[in-house]
Scaffold this motif. Structure first.
Motif, PDB file in Angstrom:
ATOM      1  N   SER A  50      26.052 -10.987 -43.529  1.00 46.73           N
ATOM      2  CA  SER A  50      27.386 -10.599 -44.471  1.00 46.73           C
ATOM      3  C   SER A  50      27.382  -9.802 -45.969  1.00 46.73           C
ATOM      4  N   MET A  51      25.593  -8.967 -45.564  1.00 43.81           N
ATOM      5  CA  MET A  51      25.560  -8.094 -46.456  1.00 43.81           C
ATOM      6  C   MET A  51      26.235  -6.898 -45.891  1.00 43.81           C
ATOM      7  N   ILE A  52      25.966  -6.616 -44.453  1.00 43.38           N
ATOM      8  CA  ILE A  52      26.887  -5.099 -44.249  1.00 43.38           C
ATOM      9  C   ILE A  52      28.041  -5.771 -44.181  1.00 43.38           C
ATOM     10  N   ILE A  53      28.176  -6.093 -43.771  1.00 39.50           N
ATOM     11  CA  ILE A  53      30.308  -6.389 -43.701  1.00 39.50           C
ATOM     12  C   ILE A  53      30.879  -6.090 -45.863  1.00 39.50           C
ATOM     13  N   MET A  54      30.636  -6.876 -46.860  1.00 38.55           N
ATOM     14  CA  MET A  54      30.511  -6.655 -48.150  1.00 38.55           C
ATOM     15  C   MET A  54      29.866  -5.465 -47.747  1.00 38.55           C
ATOM     16  N   LEU A  55      28.702  -4.514 -47.600  1.00 37.61           N
ATOM     17  CA  LEU A  55      29.061  -3.503 -48.046  1.00 37.61           C
ATOM     18  C   LEU A  55      30.470  -2.190 -47.541  1.00 37.61           C
ATOM     19  N   VAL A  56      30.061  -2.248 -46.056  1.00 37.32           N
ATOM     20  CA  VAL A  56      31.960  -2.006 -45.570  1.00 37.32           C
ATOM     21  C   VAL A  56      33.267  -2.285 -46.377  1.00 37.32           C
TER      22      VAL A  56
END
Length: 132
Positions: free
Chosen positions: A45-51
Motif C-alpha cells: 500500500s505504501m508503494i501504491i501511495m507513492l506511485v
C-alpha cells in the motif's frame, strides 16, 4: 515566476514530509507467536501511495509547465513581420525582420531598431491588415 518557485518549494516539502511519514509507517514490528507469524501488509500500500503521489505531482506541476513552454515556443516560432511584441524586459515594438535566432523590431515614433533573441519575447499581438 516567484509564485511558481514557491509552489514548487511547497510541493517538494510536502513530498519529503509524506515520504518520511510513509517510511515511518513502514517500520512496523512483527509479532511472532508460537502458533502463527503475522506481518503487516503495509509495504504494497505504501508503494501504491507513492506511485499515486508521483502521478498527482506530474499532472498538477510538471505537465502544465511543459504545456506553457510548448505554447511559448510555438508563439515565438510563429512571429512574422508586422506583429507587435513585448519583450521580457517590457519593451514594446513592431517586428521589422525575423530569422531563426533573432528578431529586429522598432520601438516608438523615433523608429529605434533593436535586435533581440527569440527567447526574449514574452508576448505577441498579431496585427491584421485593415483596408483603407
Amino acid at each position: 515566476m516567484k509564485l511558481n518557485r514557491l509552489s514548487r518549494a511547497v510541493a517538494l516539502i510536502l513530498l519529503a514530509a509524506l515520504a518520511v511519514f510513509m517510511l515511518a509507517g513502514c517500520t512496523t514490528t512483527t509479532t511472532t507467536t508460537t502458533t502463527d507469524d503475522t506481518t503487516s501488509g503495509g509495504g504494497a500500500s505504501m508503494i501504491i501511495m507513492l506511485v499515486v503521489l508521483i502521478a498527482v505531482f506530474y499532472f498538477f506541476m510538471i505537465r502544465p509547465e511543459n504545456k506553457k513552454k510548448k505554447q511559448a515556443q510555438e508563439m515565438r516560432d510563429s512571429l512574422s513581420v508586422g506583429d507587435e511584441i513585448t519583450t521580457i524586459g517590457g519593451i514594446v515594438g513592431k517586428i521589422v525582420s525575423v530569422n531563426d535566432k533573432y528578431v529586429v523590431f522598432e520601438t516608438g515614433e523615433d523608429r529605434v531598431r533593436m535586435q533581440v533573441t527569440k527567447w526574449a519575447i514574452s508576448s505577441n499581438t498579431k496585427q491584421t491588415e485593415q483596408p483603407q
